[in-house]
Design a protein around this motif. Sequence first.
Motif, PDB file in Angstrom:
ATOM      1  N   ASN A 152     -11.105   8.720  -7.303  1.00 21.73           N
ATOM      2  CA  ASN A 152      -9.806   9.078  -6.742  1.00 21.73           C
ATOM      3  C   ASN A 152      -8.738   8.076  -7.176  1.00 21.73           C
ATOM      4  O   ASN A 152      -8.979   6.876  -7.234  1.00 21.73           O
ATOM      5  CB  ASN A 152      -9.860   9.144  -5.224  1.00 21.73           C
ATOM      6  CG  ASN A 152     -10.640  10.346  -4.738  1.00 21.73           C
ATOM      7  OD1 ASN A 152     -10.706  11.374  -5.401  1.00 21.73           O
ATOM      8  ND2 ASN A 152     -11.257  10.215  -3.585  1.00 21.73           N
ATOM      9  N   GLN A 153      -7.571   8.613  -7.446  1.00 20.89           N
ATOM     10  CA  GLN A 153      -6.423   7.788  -7.852  1.00 20.89           C
ATOM     11  C   GLN A 153      -6.080   6.782  -6.762  1.00 20.89           C
ATOM     12  O   GLN A 153      -5.964   7.132  -5.591  1.00 20.89           O
ATOM     13  CB  GLN A 153      -5.253   8.736  -8.114  1.00 20.89           C
ATOM     14  CG  GLN A 153      -3.982   8.105  -8.558  1.00 20.89           C
ATOM     15  CD  GLN A 153      -3.007   9.181  -8.966  1.00 20.89           C
ATOM     16  OE1 GLN A 153      -3.018   9.624 -10.098  1.00 20.89           O
ATOM     17  NE2 GLN A 153      -2.163   9.622  -8.042  1.00 20.89           N
ATOM     18  N   ASN A 154      -5.913   5.516  -7.160  1.00 25.57           N
ATOM     19  CA  ASN A 154      -5.584   4.454  -6.217  1.00 25.57           C
ATOM     20  C   ASN A 154      -4.840   3.372  -6.998  1.00 25.57           C
ATOM     21  O   ASN A 154      -5.449   2.631  -7.763  1.00 25.57           O
ATOM     22  CB  ASN A 154      -6.870   3.886  -5.599  1.00 25.57           C
ATOM     23  CG  ASN A 154      -6.609   2.688  -4.724  1.00 25.57           C
ATOM     24  OD1 ASN A 154      -5.468   2.357  -4.402  1.00 25.57           O
ATOM     25  ND2 ASN A 154      -7.669   2.016  -4.335  1.00 25.57           N
ATOM     26  N   TRP A 155      -3.560   3.272  -6.809  1.00 22.99           N
ATOM     27  CA  TRP A 155      -2.744   2.324  -7.578  1.00 22.99           C
ATOM     28  C   TRP A 155      -2.927   0.923  -7.008  1.00 22.99           C
ATOM     29  O   TRP A 155      -2.048   0.364  -6.387  1.00 22.99           O
ATOM     30  CB  TRP A 155      -1.284   2.761  -7.592  1.00 22.99           C
ATOM     31  CG  TRP A 155      -1.135   4.169  -8.094  1.00 22.99           C
ATOM     32  CD1 TRP A 155      -0.609   5.222  -7.416  1.00 22.99           C
ATOM     33  CD2 TRP A 155      -1.543   4.674  -9.358  1.00 22.99           C
ATOM     34  NE1 TRP A 155      -0.668   6.354  -8.189  1.00 22.99           N
ATOM     35  CE2 TRP A 155      -1.247   6.043  -9.396  1.00 22.99           C
ATOM     36  CE3 TRP A 155      -2.162   4.120 -10.484  1.00 22.99           C
ATOM     37  CZ2 TRP A 155      -1.523   6.865 -10.485  1.00 22.99           C
ATOM     38  CZ3 TRP A 155      -2.442   4.933 -11.573  1.00 22.99           C
ATOM     39  CH2 TRP A 155      -2.116   6.275 -11.563  1.00 22.99           C
ATOM     40  N   ASN A 156      -4.104   0.355  -7.232  1.00 27.22           N
ATOM     41  CA  ASN A 156      -4.497  -0.917  -6.639  1.00 27.22           C
ATOM     42  C   ASN A 156      -4.058  -2.146  -7.449  1.00 27.22           C
ATOM     43  O   ASN A 156      -4.305  -3.264  -7.030  1.00 27.22           O
ATOM     44  CB  ASN A 156      -6.010  -0.963  -6.425  1.00 27.22           C
ATOM     45  CG  ASN A 156      -6.786  -0.771  -7.710  1.00 27.22           C
ATOM     46  OD1 ASN A 156      -6.235  -0.764  -8.804  1.00 27.22           O
ATOM     47  ND2 ASN A 156      -8.082  -0.594  -7.571  1.00 27.22           N
ATOM     48  N   ASP A 171       2.129  -0.614  -8.518  1.00 33.02           N
ATOM     49  CA  ASP A 171       2.606   0.616  -7.881  1.00 33.02           C
ATOM     50  C   ASP A 171       4.134   0.615  -7.863  1.00 33.02           C
ATOM     51  O   ASP A 171       4.757   0.702  -6.807  1.00 33.02           O
ATOM     52  CB  ASP A 171       2.031   0.732  -6.466  1.00 33.02           C
ATOM     53  CG  ASP A 171       2.239   2.126  -5.886  1.00 33.02           C
ATOM     54  OD1 ASP A 171       2.719   3.020  -6.618  1.00 33.02           O
ATOM     55  OD2 ASP A 171       1.930   2.312  -4.693  1.00 33.02           O
ATOM     56  N   MET A 197      -4.193   1.503 -12.038  1.00 32.91           N
ATOM     57  CA  MET A 197      -5.394   1.425 -11.228  1.00 32.91           C
ATOM     58  C   MET A 197      -6.463   0.651 -12.002  1.00 32.91           C
ATOM     59  O   MET A 197      -6.677   0.890 -13.176  1.00 32.91           O
ATOM     60  CB  MET A 197      -5.902   2.834 -10.913  1.00 32.91           C
ATOM     61  CG  MET A 197      -7.172   2.880 -10.097  1.00 32.91           C
ATOM     62  SD  MET A 197      -7.592   4.574  -9.580  1.00 32.91           S
ATOM     63  CE  MET A 197      -8.516   5.156 -10.983  1.00 32.91           C
TER      64      MET A 197
END
Length: 180
Positions: free
Chosen positions: A47-51, A54, A61
Motif C-alpha cells: 500500500n502507498q505510504n509516503w513515509n 510528502d 515511499m
Amino acid sequence: MKTKFILAFIGSYLLLTACSADDGKDGQQGPQGPAGTANIMYSNWINQNWNMDDASTFKQMRVTDSHITDAFLAEGGVVLGFFRFQENVPFALPHQDFTNKNIRESYPVHFASNGEMRFVIQSTDGTALTPAEVNGSGTGINPQYKYILIPGGVNITGKKASDLSKMSYHDICKALNIPE
C-alpha cells in the motif's frame, strides 16, 4: 617416396573419418525438474505510504529489502517496479501521465549489506499534485506498488533481461512464474 605419400594420405583419411557423428550413444533423458523462478524474488503489493517525503509536488515511499545490495547490482541484478490503483491495471515504472503532468518512478538504493526500494511520484510542471493524481482514479483498491528482483547471470526462459522492458506486467509475471 610414392609409398610414403600413399601411407600418409591413408593415415590422414583414417584420422579424419575415425570420429564420426555415429560414434557414441546419447544418454537417457533425465526427469523433469520442479518448476522454479531461477532465484527471482518479488514483493507483495504494498500500500502507498509516503513515509520518506510528502511534499505537494514530490512524494516518496521507502521499502527496505536486505536483498538489494552492492553485490546484487554489481553482479548484474535487475530491479523492476510496478504501480496500480485498480486490481487489473498494473503499470510498469517509470510511468508518465502526460494528461496530469506527473511521473511515477522506482529505483533501488543499495548499500554494502542492505538496501531499499523507493517509489516516487512527482509533478512534471511544478504544480501541486491533486489527490486524483496521487491516488489514481480507479476503484476497488488503494494505490499499491510492487517490485521484482532478478539476480544477474540467470537466463529467464531464453529471453534477455533487456526484453523485460518491452513486456507487460502480466507477461513478466507469466514468464517468471510470479503470482499476480
